[in-house]
Design a protein around this motif. Structure first.
Motif, PDB file in Angstrom:
ATOM      1  N   GLY A  13     -31.777 -11.601  52.572  1.00 23.63           N
ATOM      2  CA  GLY A  13     -32.962 -11.846  51.754  1.00 23.63           C
ATOM      3  C   GLY A  13     -34.241 -11.833  52.569  1.00 23.63           C
ATOM      4  O   GLY A  13     -34.222 -11.759  53.793  1.00 23.63           O
ATOM      5  N   GLU A  36     -27.722 -12.894  49.030  1.00 23.66           N
ATOM      6  CA  GLU A  36     -29.053 -12.322  48.830  1.00 23.66           C
ATOM      7  C   GLU A  36     -29.175 -10.979  49.525  1.00 23.66           C
ATOM      8  O   GLU A  36     -28.616 -10.781  50.606  1.00 23.66           O
ATOM      9  CB  GLU A  36     -30.085 -13.238  49.492  1.00 23.66           C
ATOM     10  CG  GLU A  36     -30.757 -14.236  48.583  1.00 23.66           C
ATOM     11  CD  GLU A  36     -31.851 -14.946  49.378  1.00 23.66           C
ATOM     12  OE1 GLU A  36     -33.027 -14.653  49.147  1.00 23.66           O
ATOM     13  OE2 GLU A  36     -31.485 -15.772  50.245  1.00 23.66           O
ATOM     14  N   CYS A  37     -29.943 -10.048  48.941  1.00 25.21           N
ATOM     15  CA  CYS A  37     -30.227  -8.765  49.597  1.00 25.21           C
ATOM     16  C   CYS A  37     -31.540  -8.260  49.028  1.00 25.21           C
ATOM     17  O   CYS A  37     -31.669  -8.089  47.814  1.00 25.21           O
ATOM     18  CB  CYS A  37     -29.106  -7.766  49.320  1.00 25.21           C
ATOM     19  SG  CYS A  37     -29.492  -6.100  49.921  1.00 25.21           S
ATOM     20  N   SER A  38     -32.524  -8.044  49.920  1.00 28.57           N
ATOM     21  CA  SER A  38     -33.838  -7.660  49.408  1.00 28.57           C
ATOM     22  C   SER A  38     -33.987  -6.145  49.273  1.00 28.57           C
ATOM     23  O   SER A  38     -35.046  -5.660  48.921  1.00 28.57           O
ATOM     24  CB  SER A  38     -34.927  -8.241  50.315  1.00 28.57           C
ATOM     25  OG  SER A  38     -34.777  -7.737  51.617  1.00 28.57           O
ATOM     26  N   THR A  40     -31.848  -4.158  47.366  1.00 31.53           N
ATOM     27  CA  THR A  40     -30.802  -3.878  46.380  1.00 31.53           C
ATOM     28  C   THR A  40     -30.749  -2.402  45.956  1.00 31.53           C
ATOM     29  O   THR A  40     -29.670  -1.807  45.882  1.00 31.53           O
ATOM     30  CB  THR A  40     -31.023  -4.747  45.120  1.00 31.53           C
ATOM     31  OG1 THR A  40     -31.275  -6.074  45.546  1.00 31.53           O
ATOM     32  CG2 THR A  40     -29.819  -4.713  44.211  1.00 31.53           C
ATOM     33  N   ASN A  71     -32.201 -13.361  55.615  1.00 33.76           N
ATOM     34  CA  ASN A  71     -31.389 -14.573  55.406  1.00 33.76           C
ATOM     35  C   ASN A  71     -30.054 -14.217  54.785  1.00 33.76           C
ATOM     36  O   ASN A  71     -29.999 -13.493  53.807  1.00 33.76           O
ATOM     37  CB  ASN A  71     -32.041 -15.541  54.414  1.00 33.76           C
ATOM     38  CG  ASN A  71     -33.519 -15.645  54.620  1.00 33.76           C
ATOM     39  OD1 ASN A  71     -33.958 -15.670  55.771  1.00 33.76           O
ATOM     40  ND2 ASN A  71     -34.293 -15.679  53.537  1.00 33.76           N
ATOM     41  N   GLN A  73     -26.314 -16.113  53.489  1.00 33.15           N
ATOM     42  CA  GLN A  73     -25.494 -17.305  53.337  1.00 33.15           C
ATOM     43  C   GLN A  73     -24.125 -17.080  53.993  1.00 33.15           C
ATOM     44  O   GLN A  73     -23.728 -15.946  54.244  1.00 33.15           O
ATOM     45  CB  GLN A  73     -25.235 -17.629  51.867  1.00 33.15           C
ATOM     46  CG  GLN A  73     -26.472 -17.935  51.060  1.00 33.15           C
ATOM     47  CD  GLN A  73     -26.970 -16.688  50.352  1.00 33.15           C
ATOM     48  OE1 GLN A  73     -26.951 -15.587  50.921  1.00 33.15           O
ATOM     49  NE2 GLN A  73     -27.407 -16.848  49.135  1.00 33.15           N
TER      50      GLN A  73
END
Lengths: 271, 271
Positions: A13, A36-38, A40, A71, A73
């Motif tokens: 992210g 999260e993946c910015s 996509t 970021n 997780q």
């Protein structure tokens, strides 16, 4: 890096994956399901339970470098979905997941290296992500220095335990030690501390790399959000290490600090 | 103690001051202005800026023992109100306030000793405040033990820094390290942790005395509130040290633990 066709960007992210992608426009982008993946729209999604499929994909594409950015997780594993690759390593994967971030990332890097894929730091791809020593807003006064010294003593101990990278100290007292939830939740917690417990003025957020941290795959990162949270927590200064902490949107960070009368200090650990 | 006329109880918040007073009904009770005090109707209030007045009062009454009981905040000093006694020691008082609780209490004890007033532990006055090693609810399983071991490693390091007495560990990850705000705020913070970051099951709260803690004037304390907060934070066990942690309302604590399926374990530090 002129030819980025043999590079995979593991995108988490935040803004960093986009900045890396700008420099490596031919790179292959991978996100992980459930994280999260910015990026996509550009990313192929893999599943952490099927790392064999993931590495086969990379090897078929002739990938030989990996950039981890943004970021991420910790993965939530589902044993019913394990492929042969993960099954064969399930004990060591589960045990790595029960350790700190450094230990987990060291393990993940070893899996890449076994496939002859070597890591490159996001900061080696994107220039000017980190800062040299200096005072970028406000000033250093004696109160800050004592608090920074105390914060560095705490970080030295937590660092040896592979625990969080940041600490808040005010009037010599620890108001926050970062754990799994990250810097922003720690700052929110400081903000919500009962007023009678606070001695306002001179409090500092200190964020640094951990002592054994592999900076190629994980660098502490701050940005405008951190500045806003530090201000909301009524702190006087944000302190980071030179060259080893990524600062996203630097001009905006400095502008906010000036506007909010927050000191922004880039400085080696206090001894 | 048959004659308690020469004893002063410094009363903070919570149930403990009342329990001490039950045993020492002739004792003199003092509260400090601006700090919690659960014996308001019995207490004479003093001001921390005027410790000379306070010690004169004690000496005039022939006080030779002090029991400190209950939660107390750090005093907020006001230089304009200092008496001669505090003025003469202001540098050392201010410097003690910038250190951890152990250092501060050691300093305060030294002020009492200078007046020939010796400290007695609340647990020496009230019997059965602490517990012997044992499992008082639920059971110990392997997951808990690994988490307890990790928690004890963290407490060993923070203890050496004179920082908080409790830690939360789940699946090997630190979810909370107590700072100035105390155990309950740490547990509230764990409770509010974003769900995807949690691996529910097996998480532990471990609370212990710090390594150099003066147990006569400060003992870690838990009670039914702690149990309810640990349950709200979705933990599996509460772990404390034998003989060195005060448990208030023990029967109610055990009843709650049984009802909420929370293990209650009294156990020495894991090595």
């Amino acid at each position: 890096m002129k030819n980025s066709k043999n590079v995979v960007i593991i995108a988490g992210g935040g803004k960093l994956p986009g900045l890396v992608f700008e420099q490596l426009s031919d790179a292959y982008i991978v996100g992980f399901e459930g994280m999260e993946c910015s990026l996509t729209e550009h990313a192929k999604f893999h599943n952490f339970n099927q790392l064999g499929v993931f590495f086969d994909d990379l090897n078929n594409r002739g990938i030989c470098h990996v950039v981890m950015a943004g970021n991420m997780q910790r993965p939530l594993l589902d044993e019913t979905k394990f492929d042969e690759y993960v099954k064969a390593r399930s004990q060591s994967i589960l045990s790595a997941l029960e350790q700190g971030d450094d230990a987990l990332l060291t393990y993940i890097v070893s899996l890449f290296l076994d496939e002859s894929i070597t890591p490159i730091g996001a900061h080696d791809v994107v220039s000017n992500l980190t800062l040299q020593a200096g005072v970028y807003s406000g000033s250093i006064n004696q109160v800050n220095l004592n608090n920074i010294k105390r914060a560095d003593l705490i970080l030295e101990k937590t660092s040896s335990l592979d625990i969080g990278q940041s600490v808040v100290v005010e009037a010599g007292q620890a108001l926050g030690i970062e754990t799994l939830q990250g810097t922003n939740q720690m700052l929110a917690n400081v903000r919500d501390t009962l007023r009678p417990l606070r001695v306002l003025g001179g409090g500092v957020l200190v964020k640094r790399e951990k002592i054994r941290q592999d900076l190629r795959v994980d660098m502490p990162t701050i940005g405008p959000d951190t500045i806003l949270q530090a201000h909301a927590a009524k702190l006087a200064a944000v302190v980071i290490s030179p060259e080893k902490v990524i600062v996203i949107d630097q001009d905006e960070c400095f502008r906010l600090c000036n506007e909010l009368s927050l000191s922004f200090i880039v400085k080696e650990r206090e001894k």
